[in-house]
Design an enzyme around this catalytic site. Structure first.
Site, PDB file in Angstrom:
ATOM      1  N   MET A  30       0.844  -1.201   0.000  1.00 48.03           N
ATOM      2  CA  MET A  30       0.000   0.000   0.000  1.00 48.03           C
ATOM      3  C   MET A  30       0.882   1.255   0.000  1.00 48.03           C
ATOM      4  O   MET A  30       0.400   2.357   0.302  1.00 48.03           O
ATOM      5  CB  MET A  30      -0.938  -0.016   1.207  1.00 48.03           C
ATOM      6  CG  MET A  30      -1.876  -1.217   1.174  1.00 48.03           C
ATOM      7  SD  MET A  30      -3.398  -0.975   2.061  1.00 48.03           S
ATOM      8  CE  MET A  30      -2.799  -0.821   3.724  1.00 48.03           C
ATOM      9  N   LEU A  33       6.721   3.345   1.403  1.00 52.79           N
ATOM     10  CA  LEU A  33       7.658   2.226   1.530  1.00 52.79           C
ATOM     11  C   LEU A  33       8.667   2.422   2.655  1.00 52.79           C
ATOM     12  O   LEU A  33       9.079   3.533   2.961  1.00 52.79           O
ATOM     13  CB  LEU A  33       8.406   2.040   0.202  1.00 52.79           C
ATOM     14  CG  LEU A  33       7.526   1.753  -1.026  1.00 52.79           C
ATOM     15  CD1 LEU A  33       8.409   1.569  -2.261  1.00 52.79           C
ATOM     16  CD2 LEU A  33       6.636   0.535  -0.813  1.00 52.79           C
ATOM     17  N   HIS A  37       9.241  -3.354   3.250  1.00 55.05           N
ATOM     18  CA  HIS A  37       8.890  -3.531   1.841  1.00 55.05           C
ATOM     19  C   HIS A  37      10.144  -3.814   1.001  1.00 55.05           C
ATOM     20  O   HIS A  37      10.136  -4.658   0.103  1.00 55.05           O
ATOM     21  CB  HIS A  37       8.213  -2.265   1.283  1.00 55.05           C
ATOM     22  CG  HIS A  37       6.961  -1.865   1.993  1.00 55.05           C
ATOM     23  ND1 HIS A  37       6.843  -0.684   2.685  1.00 55.05           N
ATOM     24  CD2 HIS A  37       5.765  -2.485   2.127  1.00 55.05           C
ATOM     25  CE1 HIS A  37       5.628  -0.586   3.189  1.00 55.05           C
ATOM     26  NE2 HIS A  37       4.953  -1.665   2.873  1.00 55.05           N
ATOM     27  N   GLN A  61     -10.323  -3.034   2.203  1.00 53.13           N
ATOM     28  CA  GLN A  61      -9.806  -3.737   3.381  1.00 53.13           C
ATOM     29  C   GLN A  61      -9.843  -2.867   4.636  1.00 53.13           C
ATOM     30  O   GLN A  61      -9.414  -3.296   5.701  1.00 53.13           O
ATOM     31  CB  GLN A  61      -8.405  -4.288   3.123  1.00 53.13           C
ATOM     32  CG  GLN A  61      -7.307  -3.241   3.031  1.00 53.13           C
ATOM     33  CD  GLN A  61      -6.013  -3.850   2.557  1.00 53.13           C
ATOM     34  OE1 GLN A  61      -5.873  -4.278   1.420  1.00 53.13           O
ATOM     35  NE2 GLN A  61      -5.021  -3.918   3.438  1.00 53.13           N
ATOM     36  N   SER A 185       6.455  -0.255  10.093  1.00 50.27           N
ATOM     37  CA  SER A 185       5.096  -0.185   9.568  1.00 50.27           C
ATOM     38  C   SER A 185       4.886   1.218   9.018  1.00 50.27           C
ATOM     39  O   SER A 185       5.388   2.197   9.587  1.00 50.27           O
ATOM     40  CB  SER A 185       4.091  -0.444  10.702  1.00 50.27           C
ATOM     41  OG  SER A 185       2.806  -0.017  10.308  1.00 50.27           O
TER      42      SER A 185
HETATM   43  P1  AMP Z   1       1.532  -2.916   3.453  1.00 53.90           P
HETATM   44  O1  AMP Z   1       2.065  -1.889   2.530  1.00 53.90           O
HETATM   45  O2  AMP Z   1       1.559  -2.518   4.891  1.00 53.90           O
HETATM   46  O3  AMP Z   1       0.209  -3.481   3.009  1.00 53.90           O
HETATM   47  O4  AMP Z   1       2.544  -4.139   3.381  1.00 53.90           O
HETATM   48  C1  AMP Z   1       2.923  -4.705   2.162  1.00 53.90           C
HETATM   49  C2  AMP Z   1       3.759  -5.926   2.435  1.00 53.90           C
HETATM   50  O5  AMP Z   1       4.897  -5.568   3.200  1.00 53.90           O
HETATM   51  C3  AMP Z   1       2.988  -6.990   3.258  1.00 53.90           C
HETATM   52  O6  AMP Z   1       3.316  -8.268   2.769  1.00 53.90           O
HETATM   53  C4  AMP Z   1       3.534  -6.778   4.631  1.00 53.90           C
HETATM   54  O7  AMP Z   1       3.483  -7.942   5.441  1.00 53.90           O
HETATM   55  C5  AMP Z   1       4.978  -6.400   4.330  1.00 53.90           C
HETATM   56  N1  AMP Z   1       5.555  -5.709   5.483  1.00 53.90           N
HETATM   57  C6  AMP Z   1       5.044  -4.662   6.163  1.00 53.90           C
HETATM   58  N2  AMP Z   1       5.832  -4.337   7.215  1.00 53.90           N
HETATM   59  C7  AMP Z   1       6.854  -5.224   7.189  1.00 53.90           C
HETATM   60  C8  AMP Z   1       8.012  -5.424   8.013  1.00 53.90           C
HETATM   61  N3  AMP Z   1       8.260  -4.661   9.080  1.00 53.90           N
HETATM   62  N4  AMP Z   1       8.861  -6.427   7.691  1.00 53.90           N
HETATM   63  C9  AMP Z   1       8.613  -7.230   6.618  1.00 53.90           C
HETATM   64  N5  AMP Z   1       7.565  -7.087   5.804  1.00 53.90           N
HETATM   65  C10 AMP Z   1       6.696  -6.100   6.078  1.00 53.90           C
END
Ligand code: AMP
Length: 282
Positions: A30, A33, A37, A61, A185
């Site tokens: 989403m 980054l 990511h 979602q 995050s």
């Molecule tokens: P998001 O942009 O939050 O929807 O996350 C996209 C992808 O990045 C998802 O597969 C998340 O699980 C992964 N992700 C988010 N935070 C982390 C993190 N701290 N370590 C590894 N992967 C992550």
């Protein structure tokens, strides 16, 4: 690096890649980054000929009172980071095309998605599964990469892929953390004042629990109580859940043994954070 925001053009590009028999790795995000990511992109680049990153804040979602509008966005910065990482294609679809007015088809996984985050975010995994399956259909990747931070999401999607006989490998990658342990995050930017320090209690409690378990603690309730007290001791927050479940299928367990997940969701102000640890206990 190619940037594509149109589904038909994206499909044509995929067709051209397939003609060359190149393998495709896909990282759905989403945006906004961070190094979490980036770790997925690095793994995809290592494993595949072509890496596609998608950036799309998926409205379906988010619940009605959740942070869809406030979700952090910075496409310019994301594109720069993607380019520096050597991403081949960034797919940034538009909501009008992803969910046209007459859209009426959703993917619902009925078991795993009822647990953990599914209890407080009832339609969350319906939205996640729907967008990810749509993206998988558009991009036809060989491999798709997900972070263990959203472990339930990975399990739900993996189940959907198996149940619907989709030809893609879903790969779960380790959680990337700040130096002090906080799981990266996009939402961390919203942690205000003392909440950043308070939020550190999640990773610390998980780490300490892991140590307790390695030292022989088998009592689920003891660990749960320990984590709750530890997090509350750090200051004001709203605990959504602290749970210890079977790490393969999220079923209830009586005591700590085999593959388990300790999963936590806590709100600091309006910022909801999740973290977990998956352990193999002898
Ligand atoms: P998001 O942009 O939050 O929807 O996350 C996209 C992808 O990045 C998802 O597969 C998340 O699980 C992964 N992700 C988010 N935070 C982390 C993190 N701290 N370590 C590894 N992967 C992550």
């Amino acid at each position: 690096m190619v940037i594509i925001d149109n589904i038909l053009i994206m499909k044509k590009e995929v067709e051209n890649i397939k003609k060359k028999f190149y393998s495709i790795g896909f990282v759905p995000t989403m945006g906004f980054l961070h190094d979490g990511h980036m770790s997925l992109l690095k793994k995809s680049k290592k494993d595949n000929d072509i890496t596609i990153l998608s950036i799309y804040v998926n409205p379906t979602q988010f619940g009605v009172n959740e942070d869809f509008n406030k979700y952090p966005r910075d496409l310019k910065r994301d594109l720069k980071m993607a380019e520096e990482e050597g991403v081949d294609i960034v797919f940034t679809p538009k909501s009008q095309e992803i969910y046209p007015k007459n859209f009426s088809t959703y993917i619902i996984e009925e078991k795993l998605s009822q647990k953990l985050c599914g209890k407080s975010r009832p339609n969350h995994f319906k939205g996640v599964a729907t967008i990810v399956i749509k993206l998988l259909n558009i991009l036809k990747p060989d491999n798709a990469y997900f972070g263990q931070k959203d472990y339930q999401q990975y399990l739900v999607l993996n189940k959907v892929v198996i149940d619907l006989n989709l030809d893609v490998n879903l790969i779960s990658c380790p959680i990337i953390r700040e130096k002090d342990g906080l799981a990266l995050s996009s939402r961390n930017i919203h942690l205000k004042g003392k909440d950043r320090a308070r939020a550190l209690s999640l990773s610390k409690a998980l780490k300490n629990s892991e140590k307790m378990i390695n030292n022989g603690e088998k009592g689920k309730e003891n660990i749960l109580k320990y984590i709750e007290e530890y997090i509350l001791n750090y200051g004001k927050c709203e605990i959504d859940y602290i749970e210890i479940l079977n790490g393969n299928n999220l079923s209830e367990i009586d005591y700590i043994n085999g593959k388990i997940i300790i999963a936590i969701a806590v709100k600091y102000g309006n910022t909801r954070l999740i973290d977990n640890v998956v352990l193999e206990v002898k």
